[in-house]
Design a protein around this motif. Structure first.
Motif, mmCIF file in Angstrom:
data_model
loop_
_atom_site.group_PDB
_atom_site.id
_atom_site.type_symbol
_atom_site.label_atom_id
_atom_site.label_comp_id
_atom_site.label_asym_id
_atom_site.label_seq_id
_atom_site.Cartn_x
_atom_site.Cartn_y
_atom_site.Cartn_z
ATOM 1 N N LEU A 68 158.135 71.229 58.817
ATOM 2 C CA LEU A 68 157.390 70.228 59.570
ATOM 3 C C LEU A 68 157.443 70.546 61.067
ATOM 4 O O LEU A 68 156.415 70.571 61.749
ATOM 5 N N LEU A 69 158.652 70.809 61.550
ATOM 6 C CA LEU A 69 158.852 71.131 62.958
ATOM 7 C C LEU A 69 158.044 72.375 63.342
ATOM 8 O O LEU A 69 157.382 72.417 64.375
ATOM 9 N N ALA A 70 158.115 73.365 62.466
ATOM 10 C CA ALA A 70 157.395 74.609 62.728
ATOM 11 C C ALA A 70 155.898 74.358 62.842
ATOM 12 O O ALA A 70 155.226 74.940 63.686
ATOM 13 N N GLN A 71 155.378 73.453 61.975
ATOM 14 C CA GLN A 71 153.949 73.160 62.027
ATOM 15 C C GLN A 71 153.562 72.453 63.314
ATOM 16 O O GLN A 71 152.518 72.731 63.895
ATOM 17 N N ILE A 72 154.468 71.552 63.756
ATOM 18 C CA ILE A 72 154.177 70.818 64.995
ATOM 19 C C ILE A 72 154.125 71.778 66.183
ATOM 20 O O ILE A 72 153.255 71.683 67.043
ATOM 21 N N LEU A 73 155.052 72.732 66.193
ATOM 22 C CA LEU A 73 155.142 73.636 67.344
ATOM 23 C C LEU A 73 154.244 74.861 67.222
ATOM 24 O O LEU A 73 154.223 75.715 68.090
ATOM 25 N N MET A 74 153.494 74.920 66.109
ATOM 26 C CA MET A 74 152.667 76.091 65.822
ATOM 27 C C MET A 74 151.762 76.507 66.988
ATOM 28 O O MET A 74 151.702 77.694 67.320
ATOM 29 N N PRO A 75 151.049 75.566 67.643
ATOM 30 C CA PRO A 75 150.143 75.998 68.716
ATOM 31 C C PRO A 75 150.853 76.797 69.795
ATOM 32 O O PRO A 75 150.320 77.768 70.314
ATOM 33 N N PHE A 76 152.087 76.365 70.108
ATOM 34 C CA PHE A 76 152.836 77.059 71.147
ATOM 35 C C PHE A 76 153.411 78.389 70.646
ATOM 36 O O PHE A 76 153.254 79.425 71.282
ATOM 37 N N THR A 77 154.064 78.350 69.479
ATOM 38 C CA THR A 77 154.702 79.571 68.986
ATOM 39 C C THR A 77 153.671 80.654 68.694
ATOM 40 O O THR A 77 153.922 81.829 68.919
ATOM 41 N N GLN A 78 152.495 80.219 68.206
ATOM 42 C CA GLN A 78 151.464 81.215 67.926
ATOM 43 C C GLN A 78 150.981 81.882 69.202
ATOM 44 O O GLN A 78 150.707 83.081 69.223
ATOM 45 N N LYS A 79 150.901 81.085 70.256
ATOM 46 C CA LYS A 79 150.417 81.610 71.535
ATOM 47 C C LYS A 79 151.321 82.729 72.034
ATOM 48 O O LYS A 79 150.850 83.741 72.533
ATOM 49 N N ILE A 80 152.655 82.567 71.908
ATOM 50 C CA ILE A 80 153.535 83.629 72.398
ATOM 51 C C ILE A 80 153.928 84.598 71.287
ATOM 52 O O ILE A 80 154.668 85.545 71.526
ATOM 53 N N GLY A 81 153.436 84.388 70.076
ATOM 54 C CA GLY A 81 153.704 85.329 68.992
ATOM 55 C C GLY A 81 155.092 85.227 68.406
ATOM 56 O O GLY A 81 155.631 86.182 67.871
ATOM 57 N N MET A 82 155.694 84.041 68.503
ATOM 58 C CA MET A 82 157.045 83.863 67.976
ATOM 59 C C MET A 82 156.995 83.387 66.529
ATOM 60 O O MET A 82 156.304 82.418 66.232
ATOM 61 N N PRO A 83 157.735 84.034 65.629
ATOM 62 C CA PRO A 83 157.783 83.531 64.253
ATOM 63 C C PRO A 83 158.370 82.119 64.243
ATOM 64 O O PRO A 83 159.351 81.865 64.935
ATOM 65 N N GLU A 84 157.767 81.229 63.467
ATOM 66 C CA GLU A 84 158.177 79.821 63.511
ATOM 67 C C GLU A 84 159.625 79.632 63.054
ATOM 68 O O GLU A 84 160.289 78.680 63.457
ATOM 69 N N GLU A 85 160.136 80.561 62.266
ATOM 70 C CA GLU A 85 161.514 80.441 61.779
ATOM 71 C C GLU A 85 162.515 80.429 62.927
ATOM 72 O O GLU A 85 163.645 79.970 62.789
ATOM 73 N N LEU A 86 162.122 80.976 64.076
ATOM 74 C CA LEU A 86 163.068 81.118 65.179
ATOM 75 C C LEU A 86 163.086 79.921 66.122
ATOM 76 O O LEU A 86 163.881 79.881 67.053
ATOM 77 N N VAL A 87 162.209 78.946 65.859
ATOM 78 C CA VAL A 87 162.122 77.786 66.760
ATOM 79 C C VAL A 87 163.468 77.061 66.916
ATOM 80 O O VAL A 87 163.907 76.824 68.046
ATOM 81 N N PRO A 88 164.167 76.726 65.821
ATOM 82 C CA PRO A 88 165.445 76.017 66.003
ATOM 83 C C PRO A 88 166.448 76.815 66.840
ATOM 84 O O PRO A 88 167.141 76.261 67.686
ATOM 85 N N LEU A 89 166.475 78.127 66.643
ATOM 86 C CA LEU A 89 167.402 78.962 67.404
ATOM 87 C C LEU A 89 167.090 78.888 68.897
ATOM 88 O O LEU A 89 167.976 78.708 69.728
ATOM 89 N N ALA A 90 165.806 79.001 69.233
ATOM 90 C CA ALA A 90 165.408 78.968 70.641
ATOM 91 C C ALA A 90 165.764 77.627 71.277
ATOM 92 O O ALA A 90 166.129 77.566 72.443
ATOM 93 N N LEU A 91 165.683 76.555 70.498
ATOM 94 C CA LEU A 91 165.963 75.231 71.049
ATOM 95 C C LEU A 91 167.459 75.008 71.271
ATOM 96 O O LEU A 91 167.876 74.358 72.222
ATOM 97 N N ILE A 92 168.291 75.542 70.379
ATOM 98 C CA ILE A 92 169.732 75.283 70.455
ATOM 99 C C ILE A 92 170.448 76.242 71.418
ATOM 100 O O ILE A 92 171.454 75.891 72.027
#
Lengths: 173, 194
Positions: A68-92
């Motif tokens: 769910l979180l990955a889907q919400i942040l998709m517009p941003f992560t896609q823009k910089i080419g970051m795999p959505e799996e890494l979102v929690p790591l980047a935040l913590i």
């Protein structure tokens, strides 16, 4: 070139450092034992936070909340080419070093240490420091309460680190 | 801070799990994760002890001094307002060298010492520009040998545990440069005045 560098890094350090120590007449064996004991302490010290983080991430993943979180942040992560799996790591990462280590561990266990995600998680962990902790320790030590612009610059550097980590990972991995 | 974040992660997970009807997966994940914390830590134990043993030799035989020598001209450039032979300079250099070699335990005492010297020069309640700049360097410190992550990757079966280092070094160097430039800009802004 990069491959040779990283393949050779570990063995070369293993020979150069003790050799340098011997040249400097250090008791390399005894010092090694002392350091190895500290390694034990580090693992013991990391364990509780590793456990706490693995459980929290495990719950988030199994429940579908991570998706769910990955889907919400998709517009941003896609823009910089970051795999959505890494979102929690980047935040913590800027908040808790051992927490980030736990998340990186979980990613490598799930996707494999040699997968693109696994390598990128390792690089991301190594790309920046625990900004909030550093601030608290150093300014706390001299009793400073007004931190002025330091936190803004620190977070700015963290964001640059994450984005450039994505960028360089795409080039090197 | 971590208190709320940790609780929030678990609470969100459990609520979403309820909504998705995935409670059996969630309870299984809780137990599995707790167990894998043990297997990971045991795997990490050997590599970690080996690494810190080697790095201790580096620390005790003064390998840091070599790095320090290279760093001195850079540091005096970044901190033009600090007198070149002030003890703050050498404390900062030792802190940064220890960080670069991944010797976190050795780095912190030097860093605190450096802050104390900088505060002596500052004599104000609010941190000086130099103190903030030193912090930025510490929040984006380049690590040449990230021992913990190399150990962790080795224990998780990576073929080449150090292959991420080059990317880490490049991205920290970028972040550090960008952070310092940005910092120079905003330290003059009125809302952040000393």
């Amino acid at each position: 070139m990069v491959e040779i560098f990283s393949e050779w890094l570990v063995p070369v350090l293993l020979i150069i450092i003790p050799f340098y120590g011997l040249v400097k007449k250090a008791k390399v064996y005894e010092i090694f034992i002392e350091g190895a004991k500290e390694g034990l302490d580090v693992v013991v010290r990391i364990f509780p936070s590793l456990l706490a983080m693995l459980v929290a991430i495990g719950v988030l993943r199994a429940s579908g909340a991570l998706n769910l979180l990955a889907q919400i942040l998709m517009p941003f992560t896609q823009k910089i080419g970051m795999p959505e799996e890494l979102v929690p790591l980047a935040l913590i990462r800027p908040l808790s070093g051992s927490g980030a280590l736990g998340i990186a561990t979980e990613l490598m266990k799930t996707y494999g240490a040699d997968s693109f995600i696994g390598k990128m998680a390792s690089a991301m962990y190594g790309s920046t420091e625990t900004t909030f902790y550093v601030l608290a320790v150093y300014f706390g030590a001299v009793g400073i309460k007004n931190i002025r612009h330091s936190i803004v610059s620190g977070i700015f550097a963290d964001i640059v680190a994450i984005i450039s980590c994505v960028f360089y990972s795409r080039i090197f991995f | 801070m971590m208190n709320y974040i940790w609780f929030f992660m678990i609470a969100v997970g459990i609520f979403v799990g309820m909504a998705n009807g995935k409670m059996s997966e969630v309870s299984k994940a809780i137990i599995d994760s707790a167990q894998s914390a043990v297997t990971i830590s045991i795997g990490l134990l050997g590599v970690m002890a080996l690494w810190l043993g080697i790095m201790k030799i580096a620390e005790k035989s003064g390998l840091m001094d070599i790095v320090a020598k290279v760093l001195k001209p850079v540091i005096t450039k970044i901190f033009p307002e600090i007198p070149k032979d002030h003890p703050a300079v050498s404390a900062m250099i030792m802190n940064i060298s220890a960080n670069m070699l991944g010797l976190g335990n050795a780095a912190t005492p030097f860093g605190i010492k450096a802050m104390e010297y900088l505060q002596e020069l500052n004599r104000k309640e609010n941190p000086s520009n130099a103190m903030c700049r030193f912090l930025v360097i510490n929040t984006a410190s380049i690590q040449l040998i990230p021992a913990v992550m190399i150990g962790l990757r080795a224990s998780l079966g990576a073929q080449n545990p150090a292959d991420f280092v080059i990317v880490s070094i490049f991205s920290t160097a970028t972040a550090l440069t960008a952070g310092l430039i940005f910092n120079n800009f905003i330290e003059k802004m009125s809302i952040f005045r000393e």
